[in-house]
Design a protein around this motif. Structure first.
Motif, PDB file in Angstrom:
ATOM      1  N   GLY A 252       0.819  -1.217   0.000  1.00  0.00           N
ATOM      2  CA  GLY A 252       0.000   0.000   0.000  1.00  0.00           C
ATOM      3  C   GLY A 252       0.838   1.244   0.000  1.00  0.00           C
ATOM      4  O   GLY A 252       0.485   2.250  -0.638  1.00  0.00           O
ATOM      5  N   GLU A 253       1.980   1.199   0.677  1.00  0.00           N
ATOM      6  CA  GLU A 253       2.852   2.372   0.718  1.00  0.00           C
ATOM      7  C   GLU A 253       3.444   2.662  -0.657  1.00  0.00           C
ATOM      8  O   GLU A 253       3.608   3.837  -1.032  1.00  0.00           O
ATOM      9  N   HIS A 254       3.753   1.614  -1.434  1.00  0.00           N
ATOM     10  CA  HIS A 254       4.248   1.830  -2.801  1.00  0.00           C
ATOM     11  C   HIS A 254       3.192   2.534  -3.636  1.00  0.00           C
ATOM     12  O   HIS A 254       3.500   3.474  -4.398  1.00  0.00           O
ATOM     13  N   VAL A 326       5.512   5.492   4.058  1.00  0.00           N
ATOM     14  CA  VAL A 326       6.381   4.404   4.509  1.00  0.00           C
ATOM     15  C   VAL A 326       5.587   3.517   5.466  1.00  0.00           C
ATOM     16  O   VAL A 326       4.579   3.935   6.044  1.00  0.00           O
ATOM     17  N   PRO A 327       6.024   2.268   5.663  1.00  0.00           N
ATOM     18  CA  PRO A 327       5.350   1.407   6.637  1.00  0.00           C
ATOM     19  C   PRO A 327       5.381   2.040   8.023  1.00  0.00           C
ATOM     20  O   PRO A 327       6.342   2.737   8.376  1.00  0.00           O
ATOM     21  N   PRO A 328       4.344   1.820   8.836  1.00  0.00           N
ATOM     22  CA  PRO A 328       4.311   2.419  10.175  1.00  0.00           C
ATOM     23  C   PRO A 328       5.548   2.127  11.005  1.00  0.00           C
ATOM     24  O   PRO A 328       5.982   2.976  11.786  1.00  0.00           O
ATOM     25  N   ALA A 329       6.141   0.955  10.819  1.00  0.00           N
ATOM     26  CA  ALA A 329       7.326   0.601  11.610  1.00  0.00           C
ATOM     27  C   ALA A 329       8.506   1.510  11.308  1.00  0.00           C
ATOM     28  O   ALA A 329       9.426   1.635  12.119  1.00  0.00           O
ATOM     29  N   ALA A 351      -1.866   4.115   6.422  1.00  0.00           N
ATOM     30  CA  ALA A 351      -2.630   3.682   7.587  1.00  0.00           C
ATOM     31  C   ALA A 351      -1.804   2.648   8.348  1.00  0.00           C
ATOM     32  O   ALA A 351      -0.612   2.483   8.087  1.00  0.00           O
ATOM     33  N   GLY A 352      -2.454   1.943   9.290  1.00  0.00           N
ATOM     34  CA  GLY A 352      -1.750   0.931  10.070  1.00  0.00           C
ATOM     35  C   GLY A 352      -1.378   1.403  11.452  1.00  0.00           C
ATOM     36  O   GLY A 352      -0.406   0.914  12.041  1.00  0.00           O
ATOM     37  N   TYR A 353      -2.141   2.338  11.992  1.00  0.00           N
ATOM     38  CA  TYR A 353      -1.819   2.891  13.301  1.00  0.00           C
ATOM     39  C   TYR A 353      -2.918   2.545  14.309  1.00  0.00           C
ATOM     40  O   TYR A 353      -3.168   1.376  14.572  1.00  0.00           O
ATOM     41  N   ALA A 354      -3.601   3.558  14.852  1.00  0.00           N
ATOM     42  CA  ALA A 354      -4.540   3.317  15.948  1.00  0.00           C
ATOM     43  C   ALA A 354      -5.662   2.369  15.573  1.00  0.00           C
ATOM     44  O   ALA A 354      -6.213   1.686  16.443  1.00  0.00           O
ATOM     45  N   GLU A 355      -6.006   2.304  14.290  1.00  0.00           N
ATOM     46  CA  GLU A 355      -7.117   1.441  13.888  1.00  0.00           C
ATOM     47  C   GLU A 355      -6.785  -0.043  14.005  1.00  0.00           C
ATOM     48  O   GLU A 355      -7.688  -0.896  13.938  1.00  0.00           O
ATOM     49  N   THR A 356      -5.501  -0.368  14.198  1.00  0.00           N
ATOM     50  CA  THR A 356      -5.104  -1.776  14.271  1.00  0.00           C
ATOM     51  C   THR A 356      -5.116  -2.320  15.693  1.00  0.00           C
ATOM     52  O   THR A 356      -4.915  -3.517  15.887  1.00  0.00           O
ATOM     53  N   GLY A 357      -5.322  -1.458  16.702  1.00  0.00           N
ATOM     54  CA  GLY A 357      -5.355  -1.931  18.072  1.00  0.00           C
ATOM     55  C   GLY A 357      -4.364  -1.207  18.967  1.00  0.00           C
ATOM     56  O   GLY A 357      -3.761  -0.195  18.571  1.00  0.00           O
ATOM     57  N   PRO A 381      -2.496   9.945  10.831  1.00  0.00           N
ATOM     58  CA  PRO A 381      -2.233   9.066   9.674  1.00  0.00           C
ATOM     59  C   PRO A 381      -3.474   8.864   8.803  1.00  0.00           C
ATOM     60  O   PRO A 381      -4.539   9.339   9.113  1.00  0.00           O
ATOM     61  N   ALA A 382      -3.263   8.112   7.709  1.00  0.00           N
ATOM     62  CA  ALA A 382      -4.309   7.814   6.729  1.00  0.00           C
ATOM     63  C   ALA A 382      -4.889   9.086   6.150  1.00  0.00           C
ATOM     64  O   ALA A 382      -6.092   9.199   5.937  1.00  0.00           O
TER      65      ALA A 382
END
Length: 958
Positions: A252-254, A326-329, A351-357, A381-382
């Protein structure tokens, strides 16, 4: 300018350190729009404090210690950094120190090392009495003049109030005019005394109307400047994930990074786009170029090419804005590498932040902390990104393939899908924007920030908000009210009640009534749209038509039947149909159109015009559209239209005003849409012209006394039967309730609880005859229909008999073995009302009003408000309930003393605003007679307070 001050009052204190007050930590925005972190001092800060002191100028050191102290002794360092967070408090403002090295590579490679923090400001106080403390400040030379002194004063004052301190004193050298100005300009009532060459400054810490206004004004300027730094970016760095490994699928980041590159290649705006970690070949387009590594940002563009200009502070080459795909990590590492490069903001596309838990939420918070520590704001994010249409300075830092046209609408939304929908709608309608910002999960930058900016932006005349959640309703209300006074604000709230929290939005839970949000928006002057369609409907009227002078609507329709239908819609929307309304059949000759239109637009004929042309058989010629457009442009009369085949802002409904400006009449798909949008604009225009009042502050209020009572009743060393429950708090008895209400000028009519008839007679003799008798049970005490209330008893024998009957009713209905009854002197006859307040985690203090009775509860006939309230807000609450006519002589009854009722409501609102520990209060009933209002019963529950989202200090979401 904020400069160091203080005095030689550092003496050892043997008190043991208490627990670290984590809630005092906060990220703040300074006057130049950059950010920093404020927190309590820690023992491990000793080295940073020493570096801070040795870096100060001789002048600054002298102002702080009254001596040219260049280096602190070990004893002084220990004294400064070891505090108990109660009697001795110190706060520091910190930023990252010099970062360590890294290595080449795509985005996310390395994080610059964990450098020690640098202290850039210190504020401290030392108690000299239980309620008075000496305060001192020391601000780094490099940040003086950026408002850090005033920020630290707000934060140390908030900490002091929390610890029971009511008054600050400070010794300041007369030459230190800047620090004297910080105290004087903070809005407190400051007293100064010159003695032996030192100015002693003293002031009470109780918030005043002026101190609140000063804080709000400084907050406005700082946050507006912060957003200006983002929206005026000229050099943007896109940080991508790098090219995928051979045989690996695109992430997704690409896709996000590639979308930004494609958009930049199609229309880069007036910015320079630098690309680090491109997902593929970088387009050969003007203003777009690749950067090989983080280190290459410091190098020339190529053989003989110029280096990037330096950052404003003379540090690394300047970048105004960064886009992270970039990836959240890897995001936190990238943010840390951006520090020191002049970056004002970071837009997080992935994305990949608070919505993941919980882990994702922790990652999101770490990202925001890293950005704020480096002086940067975070969008996302997002996020869909942000863009502006300023001629010559267009910024295109978004996922939009084709940015909207230039216009006067400032558009804020949260989710990226909402941004996609809105940009498509803008294009279809031909509606232009000054700027568009998508905040995504709204981890930092929110609609509040953009409202602060758009208030002073000359290119923005209308503000539109698409909100999926509101993280700080009290601040939203405060900022929106200030903005709506000069520019219209139109908002869509997803979920209507504001209680729906989408994944990824870190929002406090709320138990507020669903109607509270509507009331808050109404009081703030915000135009509430039902959906995005209506949002755009209202926006195109506000952006291209003047505000109406009244609500008389003139209707011009293509048939009598259509005119009647439009008139019905107008009346239902609260508009008044003007006598000048007329209709023009489709076969009306062109030379007969102008006289009818001119009559409709004659001076004084109406305030607004709705033109509807929907022919059935004869094709529409456009003559009516031209005549209406020319008349609207000539007269400046607010006009909307619904004409077959026209939508948005068509050229057919455009004309030139006498001053040469272009005027466009918005066209709607249906007459009902046109009338609905027009009615909302009329309501807003009326709000703009009305007196909004001043914040209520009744006489006879003793906030300090109330604060002492609450702290005593909630003290942890209470007797077991009085100690507050951690979850539910502590219910006050009637004597305590009366004492607390008295601090706010409210008199509680006394009553006596008894078990026998003889005790009831004795109570009546004490309180005064005639009396009212009520069951002590909460379930029956207001139910006269069930035998729970007897009124106007003036005979002892009758009172004894009533006591026995009421005890029997309570025993039968509730199964009570030894029921009690309550005796109270009869109050003057009047209308019974209910006033309540509660503390909500999200909204903070809430106040409600209604008339007593089952119908009020069953029909939810209750008015709500969020303090602080103005006198106009209070009067509106009393008058907006549907049963309000009972207060004003309904059915021939004497009018009630509404001034006295409003005074009670105002005092309750001030109490709720002052005391976050006031978990619940109920005044039921408040009997409003012909002269005065009597509080006959009250209940109060206190609970240890959670920190309010909009406290008396400036702070970013935390």
């Amino acid at each position: 300018m904020d400069e160091p001050t203080g005095g030689p009052h550092d003496v050892p204190d043997a008190r043991a350190a208490s627990s670290y007050p984590l809630t005092w930590e906060a990220d703040v925005v300074l006057r130049d729009g950059t950010t920093t972190h404020v927190r309590p001092i820690r023992p491990e800060d000793a080295d940073a404090v020493q570096r801070f002191q040795t870096g100060q100028s001789e002048r600054s050191a002298y102002f702080r210690f009254f001596a040219p102290v260049r280096r602190l002794t070990e004893r002084e360092l220990e004294r400064l950094t070891h505090v108990d967070h109660h009697d001795r408090v110190a706060l520091v403002a910190v930023r990252p120190g010099t970062p360590g090295g890294g290595h080449d590579g795509a985005a996310g490679a390395g994080d610059g090392g964990d450098a020690p923090e640098d202290v850039i400001g210190v504020a401290r106080y030392d108690k000299v009495t239980p309620t008075e403390a000496e305060v001192a400040f020391n601000i780094a030379d490099a940040v003086q003049g950026k408002g850090l002194g005033s920020v630290l004063l707000e934060h140390v004052a908030a900490a002091a109030r929390e610890r029971g301190v009511l008054r600050f004193t400070a010794d300041v050298l007369p030459q230190n005019s800047s620090m004297l100005a910080v105290f004087r300009d903070a809005g407190y009532a400051v007293r100064q005394q010159l003695d032996d060459g030192v100015v002693t400054v003293s002031f009470d810490l109780e918030a005043t109307e002026r101190s609140r206004a000063v804080m709000a004004d400084r907050e406005h300027r700082a946050e507006a400047r912060s957003m200006q730094g983002l929206l005026s970016a000229r050099r943007v760095l896109l940080v991508g994930p790098g090219e995928p490994a051979a045989g690996s699928a695109l992430t997704g980041e690409h896709h996000l990074a590639q979308r930004v590159l494609d958009a930049a290649a199609a229309d880069p705006g007036d910015t320079e786009i630098l690309v680090l970690g491109a997902p593929g070949p970088v387009p050969d387009a003007p203003g777009v170029r690749a950067v090989a590594s983080w280190e290459a940002l410091d190098e020339p563009a190529g053989p003989g090419g110029p280096p990037l200009p330096g950052a404003p502070d003379g540090g690394a080459p300047g970048i105004d804005l960064a886009l992270l795909a970039v990836p959240p990590a890897d995001a936190v590492a990238a943010v840390r590498r951006l520090a020191g490069r002049g970056v004002r903001g970071v837009v997080v596309l992935a994305a990949g932040y608070a919505e993941t838990g919980p882990d994702g939420l922790a990652r999101q918070r770490e990202l925001v902390r890293a950005a704020h520590a480096g002086g940067m704001r975070v969008v996302g994010p997002a996020s869909f990104g942000l863009l502006t249409t300023t001629p010559g300075a267009r910024l295109h830092a978004s996922l939009a393939v084709r940015p909207p046209r230039a216009g006067a609408v400032g558009l804020f939304c949260q989710s990226a899908p909402a941004a996609v929908t809105l940009t498509a709608t803008l294009e279809r309608r031909g509606l232009g924007v000054s700027a568009l910002v998508s905040s995504g999960h709204r981890a930092d930058v929110s609609g509040n920030d953009l409202m602060q900016y758009w208030q002073d932006d000359p290119r923005t005349s209308v503000v539109c908000l698409y909100l999926e959640s509101i993280g700080n309703p009290r601040k939203f209300s405060r900022v929106a009210r200030r903005l709506a006074a000069v520019k219209p604000v139109v908002a869509v709230i997803a979920g209507r009640s504001g209680q729906v929290v989408p994944p990824g939005h870190a929002v406090r839970a709320t138990h507020a009534p669903r109607r509270l949000l509507d009331e808050m928006l109404r009081q703030s002057g915000v135009i509430r749209a039902e959906n995005t369609h209506q949002l755009m409907d209202v926006a195109q009227v506000l952006a291209h038509q003047p505000l109406p002078a009244g609500r008389r609507v003139g209707i011009l329709a293509s048939s009598a039947a259509l005119a009647a239908l439009v008139a019905e819609a107008a009346a239902a929307a609260g508009l008044v149909v003007a006598a000048s309304s007329d209709f023009l059949p489709p076969d009306t000759p062109d030379d007969e159109i102008a006289p009818v239109v001119d009559a409709l637009y004659a001076p004084g004929a109406c305030d607004v015009v709705v033109a509807v042309d929907v022919p059935v058989v004869v094709p529409r010629t456009g003559a009516v559209a031209r005549a209406v457009a020319e008349a609207a442009a000539r007269t400046g009369r607010t006009t909307v239209a619904s004409m077959l085949g026209l939508s948005g802002l068509p050229d057919e409904l455009a004309a030139t005003a006498p001053d040469g400006t272009g005027v466009r009449i918005p066209a709607f798909s249906t007459p009902e849409d046109a009338v609905a949008a027009l009615a909302k604009v009329v309501t807003y225009a009326r709000w703009r012209t009305e007196d909004q009042g001043a914040h209520v502050r009744p006489d006879g209020v003793d906030s300090r006394g109330a604060r002492r009572l609450v702290e005593r009743w909630l003290a942890p060393d209470q007797a077991p039967d009085q100690a507050p429950d951690a979850r539910h708090g502590r219910e006050l008895d009637q004597d305590e309730v009366a004492e607390l209400l008295a601090c706010y000028g409210l008199e509680l009519w006394r009553s006596r609880r008894v078990r026998t008839g003889d005790e009831a007679v004795a109570a009546a003799d004490e309180l005064g005859w005639p009396v009212a008798l009520k069951t002590a049970s909460a379930a029956l005490r207001h139910r006269a229909d069930l035998g729970g209330v007897r009124l106007d008893i003036d005979d002892p024998d009758e009172l004894r008999a009533d006591v026995e009957r009421m005890k029997a009713i309570a025993a039968a209905a509730l199964g009570e073995e030894r029921p009690m009854v309550e005796v109270q002197r009869m109050a003057p006859v009047g209308v019974a009302c209910v006033v309540r307040s509660a503390e909500d985690l999200l909204f903070g203090p809430m106040v409600s009003f209604g008339l007593a009775g089952d119908a009020t509860d069953l029909l939810d006939d209750v008015a709500h408000g969020v303090p602080p309230l103005t006198d106009v807000d209070v009067a509106g609450m009393v008058r907006t309930v549907r049963a309000a006519p009972r207060l004003f002589g309904y059915g021939g009854t004497p009018p009630a003393d509404t001034d006295a009722l409003e005074d009670v409501l105002a005092r309750v609102s001030v109490m709720a605003d002052d005391l976050p520990e006031l978990a619940a209060l109920e005044l039921y009933p408040v009997v409003v007679g012909a002269a005065g209002a009597s509080v006959l019963h009250a209940s109060v529950r206190l609970r240890p307070a959670a920190q309010r989202a909009d406290a008396l200090r400036r702070a970013l979401p935390g």
